[in-house]
Design a protein around this motif. Structure first.
Motif, PDB file in Angstrom:
ATOM      1  N   GLU A 127       0.714  -1.245   0.109  1.00 48.23           N
ATOM      2  CA  GLU A 127      -0.085   0.040   0.008  1.00 48.23           C
ATOM      3  C   GLU A 127       0.948   1.127   0.029  1.00 48.23           C
ATOM      4  OE1 GLU A 127      -3.132  -0.070   2.770  1.00 48.23           O
ATOM      5  OE2 GLU A 127      -3.766  -2.171   2.247  1.00 48.23           O
ATOM      6  N   GLN A 128       2.096   0.991   0.270  1.00 51.30           N
ATOM      7  CA  GLN A 128       3.037   2.215   0.401  1.00 51.30           C
ATOM      8  C   GLN A 128       4.068   2.073  -0.748  1.00 51.30           C
ATOM      9  OE1 GLN A 128       4.073   3.121   4.291  1.00 51.30           O
ATOM     10  NE2 GLN A 128       5.393   4.763   3.544  1.00 51.30           N
ATOM     11  N   ALA A 129       4.317   3.094  -1.600  1.00 52.05           N
ATOM     12  CA  ALA A 129       5.595   3.315  -2.501  1.00 52.05           C
ATOM     13  C   ALA A 129       6.952   3.206  -1.804  1.00 52.05           C
ATOM     14  CB  ALA A 129       5.318   4.265  -3.454  1.00 52.05           C
ATOM     15  N   ARG A 141      14.032  11.417 -10.342  1.00 48.52           N
ATOM     16  CA  ARG A 141      12.936  11.872  -9.969  1.00 48.52           C
ATOM     17  C   ARG A 141      12.542  11.521  -8.681  1.00 48.52           C
ATOM     18  NH1 ARG A 141       8.302  14.223 -13.192  1.00 48.52           N
ATOM     19  NH2 ARG A 141       7.754  15.370 -11.509  1.00 48.52           N
ATOM     20  N   TYR A 142      12.202   9.908  -8.507  1.00 50.31           N
ATOM     21  CA  TYR A 142      11.833   9.470  -7.410  1.00 50.31           C
ATOM     22  C   TYR A 142      12.950   9.267  -6.296  1.00 50.31           C
ATOM     23  CZ  TYR A 142       8.418   6.976 -10.453  1.00 50.31           C
ATOM     24  OH  TYR A 142       7.371   6.531 -11.458  1.00 50.31           O
ATOM     25  N   PHE A 181       5.806   3.664 -11.167  1.00 46.51           N
ATOM     26  CA  PHE A 181       5.983   3.426 -12.472  1.00 46.51           C
ATOM     27  C   PHE A 181       7.314   3.399 -12.922  1.00 46.51           C
ATOM     28  CE2 PHE A 181       6.305   5.245 -16.709  1.00 46.51           C
ATOM     29  CZ  PHE A 181       5.435   4.402 -17.422  1.00 46.51           C
ATOM     30  N   LEU A 182       7.614   2.244 -13.674  1.00 46.49           N
ATOM     31  CA  LEU A 182       8.990   2.320 -14.558  1.00 46.49           C
ATOM     32  C   LEU A 182       8.615   1.252 -15.370  1.00 46.49           C
ATOM     33  CD1 LEU A 182      11.365   1.815 -11.341  1.00 46.49           C
ATOM     34  CD2 LEU A 182      11.185   3.598 -12.948  1.00 46.49           C
ATOM     35  N   VAL A 234       4.739  12.076  -8.136  1.00 44.86           N
ATOM     36  CA  VAL A 234       5.556  11.891  -9.356  1.00 44.86           C
ATOM     37  C   VAL A 234       5.094  10.932 -10.290  1.00 44.86           C
ATOM     38  CG1 VAL A 234       7.934  11.478 -10.279  1.00 44.86           C
ATOM     39  CG2 VAL A 234       7.617  12.927  -8.181  1.00 44.86           C
ATOM     40  N   GLN A 235       4.843   9.800  -9.793  1.00 42.56           N
ATOM     41  CA  GLN A 235       4.367   8.493 -10.762  1.00 42.56           C
ATOM     42  C   GLN A 235       3.047   8.878 -11.286  1.00 42.56           C
ATOM     43  OE1 GLN A 235       3.440   4.102  -9.442  1.00 42.56           O
ATOM     44  NE2 GLN A 235       1.863   5.433  -8.417  1.00 42.56           N
TER      45      GLN A 235
END
Length: 172
Positions: free
Chosen positions: A47-49, A144-145, A87-88, A157-158
């Motif tokens: 649930e967390q990036a 950026r991440y 996202f990648l 950012v994603q």
């Protein structure tokens, strides 16, 4: 940061990036959840990036190596702090150009870059002839991440990339 793989062994051994990393002593393979050490677990169901704020969480980065067909939520039930990668785009020959379809070495490299260990990411990717392509395809988002302070900023950012992808698709 030490790399660990919860290894299912259900994919093609010739294409298995985790096995190749293990042959070069760049990761440890673990055949059971109990044998897998506590760490930051790269989990697409989390649930967390993952963010730079996780740097101090553990000295271990843990990935699950299994086929995409069997990558259900239950397989990710391992001890640790679970984080999703943002996202990648994959650069590996099987999933080239597909978002969120990273193989094990790409997931590790992404996690290492976000956590500020880009040289370590470059080292593990150097074992694959397409490894540098992963860094090139994702250079801007990875940088950026890595500049974000926390998971919320990474998600913001994603979202920019996801929104840009939606507008690109609707212009056709």
């Amino acid at each position: 940061m030490k790399l660990h793989v919860r290894y299912e062994g259900d994919d093609d051994p010739k294409k298995c990036t985790a096995r190749k990393l293990a042959r070069f002593d760049l990761t440890d393979l673990h055949r059971s959840t109990g044998a897998t050490p506590y760490g930051i677990v790269l989990n697409p169901h989390a649930e967390q990036a993952l963010s730079p704020a996780d740097r101090e969480e553990s000295g271990n980065l843990v990935a699950l190596d299994c086929s995409w067909e069997s990558a259900g939520k239950a397989l990710f039930e391992m001890p640790g702090v679970h984080r999703a990668l943002p996202f990648l785009v994959a650069a590996n020959p099987v999933n080239y150009g597909r978002p969120f379809q990273l193989n094990t070495v790409e997931a590790f490299a992404a996690g290492l870059c976000i956590l500020g260990e880009r040289e370590h990411a470059e080292k593990i990717l150097s074992k694959f002839n397409w490894g540098q392509t992963f860094l090139e395809l994702n250079d801007e988002p990875l940088r950026r991440y890595a500049e974000c302070e926390n998971s919320s900023e990474v998600v913001a950012v994603q979202q920019e990339y996801l929104d840009a992808g939606e507008s690109d698709g609707s212009d056709e």
